[in-house]
Structure formats: structure tokens, C-alpha cells
Design an enzyme around this catalytic site. Structure first.
Site, PDB file in Angstrom:
ATOM      1  N   LYS A 286       0.112  -6.995  12.123  1.00 39.22           N
ATOM      2  CA  LYS A 286      -0.645  -7.467  10.883  1.00 39.22           C
ATOM      3  C   LYS A 286       0.144  -8.587  10.352  1.00 39.22           C
ATOM      4  CE  LYS A 286      -2.931  -5.492   6.907  1.00 39.22           C
ATOM      5  NZ  LYS A 286      -3.274  -4.159   6.026  1.00 39.22           N
TER       6      LYS A 286
ATOM      7  N   ALA B  30      -5.598   0.295   6.373  1.00 38.52           N
ATOM      8  CA  ALA B  30      -4.378   0.769   5.909  1.00 38.52           C
ATOM      9  C   ALA B  30      -4.139   0.495   4.426  1.00 38.52           C
ATOM     10  CB  ALA B  30      -3.227   0.370   6.924  1.00 38.52           C
TER      11      ALA B  30
ATOM     12  N   PHE C  42      -5.219   3.090   1.782  1.00 34.38           N
ATOM     13  CA  PHE C  42      -5.936   3.947   1.174  1.00 34.38           C
ATOM     14  C   PHE C  42      -5.501   5.265   1.619  1.00 34.38           C
ATOM     15  CE2 PHE C  42      -9.355   6.591   0.181  1.00 34.38           C
ATOM     16  CZ  PHE C  42      -9.913   5.956  -1.180  1.00 34.38           C
ATOM     17  N   ASP C  43      -5.599   5.584   2.934  1.00 33.40           N
ATOM     18  CA  ASP C  43      -5.047   7.098   3.354  1.00 33.40           C
ATOM     19  C   ASP C  43      -3.744   6.974   3.808  1.00 33.40           C
ATOM     20  OD1 ASP C  43      -5.200   9.605   4.094  1.00 33.40           O
ATOM     21  OD2 ASP C  43      -6.468   9.390   5.989  1.00 33.40           O
TER      22      ASP C  43
ATOM     23  N   ASN D 159       5.527  -5.987  -0.906  1.00 37.06           N
ATOM     24  CA  ASN D 159       5.795  -5.294  -1.984  1.00 37.06           C
ATOM     25  C   ASN D 159       6.783  -4.403  -1.574  1.00 37.06           C
ATOM     26  OD1 ASN D 159       3.837  -6.493  -3.534  1.00 37.06           O
ATOM     27  ND2 ASN D 159       2.364  -5.038  -2.636  1.00 37.06           N
TER      28      ASN D 159
ATOM     29  N   ASN E 204       3.233  -3.528  10.835  1.00 34.93           N
ATOM     30  CA  ASN E 204       3.103  -4.050   9.659  1.00 34.93           C
ATOM     31  C   ASN E 204       4.401  -4.839   9.079  1.00 34.93           C
ATOM     32  OD1 ASN E 204       2.541  -4.934   6.978  1.00 34.93           O
ATOM     33  ND2 ASN E 204       2.316  -2.782   6.228  1.00 34.93           N
TER      34      ASN E 204
ATOM     35  N   CYS F 290       4.193  -6.340   4.685  1.00 31.94           N
ATOM     36  CA  CYS F 290       3.901  -5.502   3.307  1.00 31.94           C
ATOM     37  C   CYS F 290       4.774  -6.557   2.127  1.00 31.94           C
ATOM     38  CB  CYS F 290       4.545  -4.273   3.258  1.00 31.94           C
ATOM     39  SG  CYS F 290       4.569  -3.519   1.709  1.00 31.94           S
TER      40      CYS F 290
END
Length: 397
Positions: free
Chosen positions: A232, A82, A84-85, A200, A195, A198
Site C-alpha cells: 500500500k 482497510a 473500516f473493519d 498517523n 501497509n 499509515c
């Protein structure tokens, strides 16, 4: 003969990429290059001929790499991670590039522009990236509508997160946002990854705390679905927090882990570049050992009770194999493809077959976790404590 042809094909493609294509790309802004590659990949995926030509250049198959995991068939264990797209535009072309599966997103309850530019940098000496996108995506409504029009050739998972904004930093609003994104793909995705890590986004990683994670998973348990669910994990997590997480998920609908997200730490000896942006988190070889240690720790605790997808610093078949031996059933990459070229997926899969044959394994599944299983057997035989992993290096079992 097939294997020899693939070897020469990959050697030519890899040499061309590293000597010609990559130097041209690396003269340009990394986000602009990424956006152009997304558009090009989406174009290739729209046409039968371009998909077939792409497959001719990049695909590789071997029966020993196939697995059925949680009722899902994987032709090989190498997936696109996950990030990239982000908007699920490449699902038609990724099978032809040689991926065994893909994870799109992260998608959020609302459209999100992400953090201000610049938000993507290269650490060339470290062969790594610094990423500060901040969950940029078109939002779950638009992305789920796009996915509903697709017939997946490979398993396509969806990573869900909360929208990067001030409002979702509040626990209740954040849970609601997760639930909207989760529900939108509950009947579409091959699997869903929650997720919580993350690094950020506004407000940091609030759902890595035990109390908030319990509330989040309880809410998502109420969404009707039959797909597997993964969690994740963050990279910069203490073993005590991992233990708390393992305790919490035992009471909820979670089938495995993606290990792990990017690191914010700047004191890693694998960082060779002198100028590292203050903002953002780091991918690539900088992440390799941390990911491996965390995979070992989780597998050492739970064995095959939960499925592990390993990601972080995979550039070669040996990198992927190490994660598999430590307990990962599947692996994911992004940065390795950017630095090595798209033929690296085929190189890794072909190399995995070679490593399996070398070590006497008939299938990839029979190699999963064997390194940790052997260590645990020795541990039991010697009755000595053994340190798998801890940020403070003081937690042994």
C-alpha cells in the site's frame, strides 16, 4: 426487468439514507456511530435470515463484472478498504451488502489502542473524513484466531502494519512486528497487503525509504505462503520514490499495489471546510485526483505486470471507472459509503455495467488501463514526452 427493479430499490434506499438516516448519524460523534454500525453488522452476519434480507436490499450481480485475478475469483471489482473493519468482525455480512471483496485491518503484531480520542472527524462540505485512529486493532493473534473460524464467501484480504508504539519505530523491532502480523495470516487471508503508509502512527512512515523497505520485504519473503502480496503506497509520495519502490519490489514477493493511503496535505482545493483538524489524514473526494494520478503513473511504468487496487474518493460508478481505465483492476471505498449509504456499492456496480456497455467492453477486465494504453500509444506515435504525475510537476516520460 431485474435492472429496473435494482434501480428503483437503490433510488428508494439512497433517498431514505441521505434524507433521514445520514442526518441522524451526522448529529452524533463519528467514532460512536462507526462502532455501533460494526456491532450491528456483526449481528446481521451471524444469522442466515438477516444475511438473506440484507442481500435482498443491497446485492447486485452481473457476469461482466467477474474477474479471476492472481488465481482469486472476484464477483465484482468493488471492495471495502482497510480501516473500516479493523478487527475483522464483518466478514460474514459484507458479501450480502454487495462487496466483491474486502480488506480488513490493518492488524499489527501487538494489540494497539490507537491514538487518543477524538480521532475521527467529518468534513461535511468536502464530503470527506479526517482520520487519526493510529492503527487501532485487537492484535494479530486475536484477529487471526477469529478469521480461522470463517469460511469466506468473497475474497478477504488482510492489511498488516507495525504496532503504533515507540518501540517499533526502531527498524529491527518494526520489521519483527510486521513479520509477526504477516505470519499470523499467511495461510488464512485471500491476499495480504503490507501497509507501509499509515500516516498517523508513531515515527511516521519509515518503511517508505528504500533501504528499510528492502530489509522489510526480504524478511517477509522468508514467511512460507502462497497468497498474493500487495504493497500500500502513501498518497504524499514523489515520483522518484515510486520509481525506487518499483525497483525494490522487482526483487521480492510482491504482486501488486493498493493505491493509495490518505493524505496529510491541507492545501488541496477540494477541501471546502474552513475548520480542518490539525491531526489526522484526509479521505474522500480530496483524495480522488491524487489517487488517479498515482494509478496512472504506476500503470504507465509497469502495465499489467502488477495488479493495482485503486482507492480514494470513489462515490459513483464514474469515479470507479476512471480508476479502472487508468489501470486499476479492483477498487475500494469507505467514505463514499458513509456519505452516500450502503446501497452505493450496488449503484457503482450497476453503473459500471452501463459504462462498459456504452464503451463497447464485454467485461470489466477488458477496460483495465485502456486510457493509459491509448495515451502511451499516442506518445510513442508523436515521440513527445508526456507528464503522468509528479508532486512537483517536473518529472516527464
Amino acid at each position: 426487468m431485474y435492472d429496473l427493479i435494482i434501480y428503483f430499490r437503490n433510488t428508494i434506499l439512497g433517498t431514505f439514507y441521505r434524507l433521514i438516516t445520514k442526518p441522524i448519524f451526522f448529529l452524533q460523534d463519528p467514532e460512536n456511530v462507526h462502532d455501533r454500525m460494526l456491532r450491528f453488522g456483526a449481528f446481521l452476519g451471524r444469522h442466515t435470515l438477516t444475511r438473506a434480507v440484507t442481500r435482498l436490499f443491497f446485492d447486485y450481480r452481473n457476469k461482466s463484472l467477474e474477474q479471476n485475478i492472481l488465481g482469486i475469483n472476484f464477483k465484482n471489482p468493488v471492495g471495502l478498504a482497510a480501516g473500516f473493519d479493523k478487527d475483522a468482525c464483518l466478514t460474514d455480512i459484507l458479501p450480502s451488502v454487495g462487496f466483491g471483496f474486502a480488506e480488513v485491518g490493518s492488524i499489527t503484531g501487538r494489540p494497539c489502542e490507537g491514538n487518543p480520542k477524538p480521532r475521527l472527524w467529518r468534513l461535511k462540505k468536502s464530503q470527506s473524513l479526517v482520520v487519526n485512529y493510529g492503527l487501532k486493532n485487537e492484535g494479530c493473534e486475536k484477529i487471526s484466531a477469529r478469521l480461522r473460524t470463517k469460511k469466506f464467501e468473497i475474497p478477504v484480504g488482510v492489511s498488516v502494519a507495525k504496532t503504533n508504539c515507540k518501540e517499533t519505530a526502531e527498524t529491527g523491532c518494526g520489521i519483527d512486528d510486521y513479520a509477526v502480523a504477516f505470519s499470523s495470516v499467511a495461510d488464512i487471508a485471500s491476499f495480504i497487503t503490507i501497509n507501509i503508509s499509515c500516516p498517523n502512527a508513531f515515527g511516521g512512515e519509515p518503511f517508505t525509504s528504500a533501504e528499510r523497505l528492502e530489509k522489510l520485504l526480504a524478511r517477509l519473503d522468508g514467511v512460507p505462503m502462497t497468497r498474493p502480496v500487495f504493497l500500500k503506497l502513501p498518497a504524499d509520495i514523489e515520483s522518484s520514490s515510486v520509481d525506487a519502490t518499483l525497483d525494490i519490489i522487482s526483487r521480492h514477493r510482491v504482486h501488486g499495489f493498493v493505491i493509495c493511503n490518505l493524505t496529510k496535505k491541507r492545501d488541496n482545493p477540494m477541501i471546502l471546510d474552513s475548520n480542518v483538524p490539525v491531526m489526522g489524514s484526509i479521505s474522500g473526494p480530496v483524495m480522488r485526483e491524487r489517487s488517479n494520478e498515482l494509478i496512472s503513473y504506476v500503470y504507465g511504468k509497469v502495465g499489467k505486470k502488477y495488479v493495482i487496487i485503486g482507492t480514494g474518493g470513489i462515490f459513483t460508478a464514474e469515479d470507479a471507472y476512471e480508476k479502472i481505465l487508468r489501470g486499476a483492476s479492483l477498487v475500494q471505498l469507505i467514505t463514499g459509503m458513509i456519505y452516500q449509504g450502503p446501497q452505493v456499492i450496488s449503484e457503482i456496480n450497476r453503473g459500471l455495467v452501463r459504462l462498459l456497455n456504452r464503451d463497447g467492453y464485454r467485461t470489466i477486465g477488458s477496460a483495465i488501463g485502456t486510457k493509459i494504453d491509448e495515451d502511451m500509444a499516442l506518445l510513442r506515435a508523436s515521440s513527445k514526452s508526456f507528464v503522468f504525475w509528479d508532486n512537483n510537476k517536473d518529472n516527464a516520460y
